[in-house]
Design an enzyme around this catalytic site. Structure first.
Site, PDB file in Angstrom:
ATOM      1  N   ASP A   2       0.844  -1.204   0.000  1.00 33.25           N
ATOM      2  CA  ASP A   2       0.000   0.000   0.000  1.00 33.25           C
ATOM      3  C   ASP A   2       0.881   1.257   0.000  1.00 33.25           C
ATOM      4  OD1 ASP A   2      -2.295   1.525   0.161  1.00 33.25           O
ATOM      5  OD2 ASP A   2      -3.076   0.543   1.954  1.00 33.25           O
ATOM      6  N   ASP A  31     -10.672   2.227  -3.514  1.00 36.21           N
ATOM      7  CA  ASP A  31     -11.237   2.013  -2.181  1.00 36.21           C
ATOM      8  C   ASP A  31     -12.753   2.104  -2.215  1.00 36.21           C
ATOM      9  OD1 ASP A  31      -9.067   1.379  -0.712  1.00 36.21           O
ATOM     10  OD2 ASP A  31      -8.723   3.381   0.109  1.00 36.21           O
TER      11      ASP A  31
HETATM   12  C1  DGJ Z   1      -5.833   1.932   1.835  1.00 34.83           C
HETATM   13  C2  DGJ Z   1      -6.184   0.725   1.025  1.00 34.83           C
HETATM   14  O1  DGJ Z   1      -6.644   1.107  -0.238  1.00 34.83           O
HETATM   15  C3  DGJ Z   1      -7.199  -0.102   1.782  1.00 34.83           C
HETATM   16  O2  DGJ Z   1      -7.599  -1.207   1.009  1.00 34.83           O
HETATM   17  C4  DGJ Z   1      -6.611  -0.536   3.081  1.00 34.83           C
HETATM   18  O3  DGJ Z   1      -5.546  -1.410   2.849  1.00 34.83           O
HETATM   19  C5  DGJ Z   1      -6.155   0.675   3.871  1.00 34.83           C
HETATM   20  N1  DGJ Z   1      -5.286   1.524   3.107  1.00 34.83           N
HETATM   21  C6  DGJ Z   1      -5.441   0.248   5.127  1.00 34.83           C
HETATM   22  O4  DGJ Z   1      -4.908   1.300   5.802  1.00 34.83           O
END
Ligand code: DGJ
Length: 745
Positions: free
Chosen positions: A490, A560
């Site tokens: 991430d 997201d």
């Molecule tokens: C952002 C990501 O896009 C999410 O799927 C998740 O992993 C969060 N970060 C966790 O902090």
């Protein structure tokens, strides 16, 4: 195929034939002059396309060219220099540094032909991600040019794919200056295409967005002056994808010209489209010159990222399918490139930070019962991380949460028959973390300037080898303690106060590009050391979903926003360039956590089936009916895997299309097997209307074949399905979906 010819003047010319596309340029008075880029032409020498008109006295002429029509301000160039008569945006600009002479500090740069060679295949130039090809799949033309005054050398690489309508371009700048003094590279676009014969009313198509709303398709008419899509955020970003296409006003999914320019880069980029008063249209892509300057010592080279030009005369659909095939088979790499990806369940939207090993095991148990194949533990498993404001960098297990420890947790999950995956955000560091206490200088920062927080965290200085060593070691240690078969990498904030304490003042504007190179180096090291681990990219959703990241991570978390209806725009836009196998898509809870929209389990599954499939919700809370639906979805995923991931994708109805008033609003797409033996069409009604009538015109089928609808047993002729359409008329409710599987008889 690369065809060489001699122009009327006796200078070299090149006709690059890639699949069904042509790209022609020649040397004129030593300048590389662009003639044509587009659907295939038969003429090698299309020199006549060059604009040879007399212009007013305001345009300058090179000192050594007598012909009146030859002005750098007018002609189409392969690589426009700077400050020597072309007033449009320049592709290169270099400046001699340090020692004082007449050229020092000046930015005038001219690019003149010296020689060329043609090699088989595609040379690997450096560590940066790039398309790869075997010797029998491509040829590469390398043209060497020099600036006559300073002798700075420019190498232009044109790789021509044989089967696909694709040309890859890169520029290498070498410091071979007469004075041997260092030089500063100020502008270094990877490619420029000067369209002399652009259609009137041409448009620029690009993919814009923001967090949770990535890669929306926008088409805008070209204008006199510049249009640009770019990033200065240190990442390719949610806001603009490093891609644009020139299309005509009447280009559709199925017809018309589309010339895409896709930059294989994860950092600050710029794609500029500039139209001059004569309609000459310059399309350039490369590293954003804002906040960029690169010091090159004598003998050193600077290699730009790669640009991939995808050409179609059969609309956007064919352009996309060309990129899909190229990126799936010649950019994605490693063991997981062609392997069926495991169906995963991720605990982020199930628990957020609030979990224990017991809770994870409960979710995993239900997952195993439903046939899901991998459990992914997301953010919150390390340091003291119970919220987003701490512990980044402290990559050791939080044993308050995971009381049994990581090896035991993984073992138990493996015993259930599931693989185990884990989340990292390697580039981040939290204030108050142990890492920042021990290494305050590892933070990206400018001494004496306050540091901005983003998602409560800072960014590590990835230009530093010691930082990368730490990250490699800590990740490798974690991987070696247990049977971890997947990493979600991430990246949740963009760069600010971009400074590195190890760079001298003359190199401080290198920091953005060095950051990206550092990231690539670490990704390369990790994927080489752990070839069995499936790497999934992520950046607050799809904030770094770009071709370069796919070189390391064959799948990327698309957004997201997991709402099935919102995902229609996002996945359709993403599919403009990126294949289904790269788009990670999950079924999440309803009401959706981002939009609070309620959708059926079936629709959520049908939409998520358009990519690397998984779940992201608390499975333990599901009804038996939903669990039964998971079993069906799991079976369907396996059944359709090859078709969806290796087939040809057709966008049938975009959510933004105005559908015939009586049909409300809907979206549809389909996949067709390469041999046309089967097809899978998905149709989603976004907003229904009174007594809607739906005829879905399919694409890509064999017109002479008969197809059987697997669910109803009804037979249809391919041409009827494509010309008259499939009759889907029924009273669909908002958010309802249909999936039709057709098998050739
Ligand atoms: C952002 C990501 O896009 C999410 O799927 C998740 O992993 C969060 N970060 C966790 O902090």
């Amino acid at each position: 195929m690369i065809k060489e010819f001699l122009t009327e003047r006796g200078e070299p010319g090149f006709h690059l034939v890639a699949g069904d596309a042509s790209y022609v340029f020649s040397v004129v008075h030593g300048f590389l002059i662009h003639h044509y880029c587009g659907p295939k032409v038969s003429d090698d020498d299309v020199e006549y396309l060059m604009v040879q008109v007399h212009h007013d006295s305001t345009v300058p002429h090179p000192a050594d060219v007598a012909e009146d029509w030859f002005s750098c301000d007018i002609l189409p160039f392969e690589c426009p220099g700077n400050g020597t008569g072309d007033y449009r945006p320049s592709a290169v600009s270099v400046s001699l540094a340090e020692a004082e002479n007449a050229f020092s500090g000046t930015t005038a740069t001219e690019v003149r032909y010296v020689s060329h060679e043609i090699v088989k295949g595609k040379p690997k130039l450096d560590l940066q991600p790039a398309v790869y090809a075997d010797d029998d799949e491509a040829d590469t033309l390398i043209v060497t040019c020099k600036d006559p005054a300073t002798e700075v050398t420019f190498l232009f690489y044109y790789t021509v794919m044989k089967e696909l309508s694709v040309i890859c371009r890169r520029l290498v700048i070498k410091n071979q200056t007469k004075t041997k003094q260092p030089l500063d590279v100020l502008r270094a676009y990877s490619a420029c295409i000067d369209f002399a014969n652009i259609e009137p009313q041409a448009e620029l198509l690009h993919l814009w967005g923001t967090w949770g709303r990535e890669r929306y398709i926008e088409r805008t008419p070209l204008m006199h002056g510049s249009l640009s899509v770019s990033s200065t955020r240190g990442a390719s970003s949610h806001h603009h994808n490093p891609f644009a296409a020139i299309v005509t006003k009447d280009t559709t999914e199925e017809s018309g010209m589309a010339i895409g320019i896709s930059l294989v880069y994860s950092g600050n980029f710029d794609i500029t489209c500039d139209m001059d008063p004569f309609g000459m249209t310059r399309l350039m892509a490369g590293i954003n010159p804002i906040d960029f300057k690169w010091r090159l010592e004598y003998g050193e080279s600077f290699v730009t990222p790669e640009v991939v030009i995808g050409i179609s005369n059969e609309g956007l659909g064919k352009m996309s399918r060309t990129y899909h095939k190229l990126y799936r088979t010649h950019l994605c790499r490693g063991e997981w490139r062609d392997k069926e990806r495991p169906i995963l369940v991720n605990n982020w939207e199930a628990t957020y930070f609030d979990f224990t090993d017991e809770k994870l095991l409960e979710i995993a148990k239900t997952a195993a019962e439903c046939g899901i194949e991998m459990f992914v533990m997301d953010d919150g498993w390390f340091g003291t991380r119970n919220s987003s404001d701490c512990s980044m960098g402290d990559w050791w297990v939080n044993e308050d949460k995971l009381k049994c420890g990581l090896p035991k947790l993984v073992e138990q999950i493996n015993d259930m028959g599931l693989k185990f995956g884990i989340w990292f955000e390697p580039e981040a560091i939290s204030p108050g973390s142990q890492l920042i206490t021990e290494h305050p200088d590892w933070v990206m920062q400018i001494d004496g300037r306050a540091k901005s927080l983003g998602r409560n965290q800072y960014i590590l200085d990835m230009t530093r080898e010691d930082v990368r060593d730490y990250l490699f070691d800590v990740m490798a240690d974690t991987l070696s303690t247990a049977n971890i078969e997947y990493i979600k990498w991430d990246f949740n904030r963009n760069l600010t106060e971009a400074g590195s304490s190890i760079l001298p003042a003359c190199r401080r504007q290198e920091v953005f590009h060095r950051y990206v190179l550092g990231l690539y180096e670490l990704l390369d090291r990790l994927t080489t050391a752990f070839p069995h681990v499936l790497l999934e990219g992520c950046s607050s959703g799809g904030g770094r979903f770009d071709p370069a990241m796919l070189y390391y991570s064959p799948q990327f978390w698309t957004s997201d926003d997991t709402d099935a209806i919102e995902r229609l725009d996002i996945q359709m836009g993403t599919s403009m360039v990126y294949p289904a196998s790269t788009m990670s898509c999950h079924v999440s809870a309803s009401p959706n956590h981002q939009t609070e929209r309620v959708t059926s389990f079936k629709t959520r599954g049908d939409v998520a089936m358009g990519g690397a499939f998984g779940y992201e919700l608390d499975l333990t809370l599901l009804s038996d009916e939903d669990k039964a639906m998971i079993k069906k979805q799991v079976a369907d995923y396996h059944k359709y895997y090859r078709l969806v991931n290796h087939g040809d994708m057709y966008r049938l109805i975009l959510p933004t299309d105005t559908v015939n008033g009586k049909c409300g609003k809907c979206a549809a797409w389909m996949y067709v097997a390469e041999d046309k033996s089967e097809a899978l069409a998905t149709f989603v009604v976004i907003r229904t209307s009174i007594h809607p009538v739906y005829f879905l015109k399919l694409r890509g089928l064999d017109p002479n074949a008969v197809y059987v609808d697997e669910a109803t047993g009804k037979e249809y002729h391919g041409d009827t399905l494509m010309n008259a359409g499939l009759n889907l008329t029924k009273e669909y409710k908002d958010g309802e979906s249909a999936v039709i599987h057709l098998i050739r008889k």
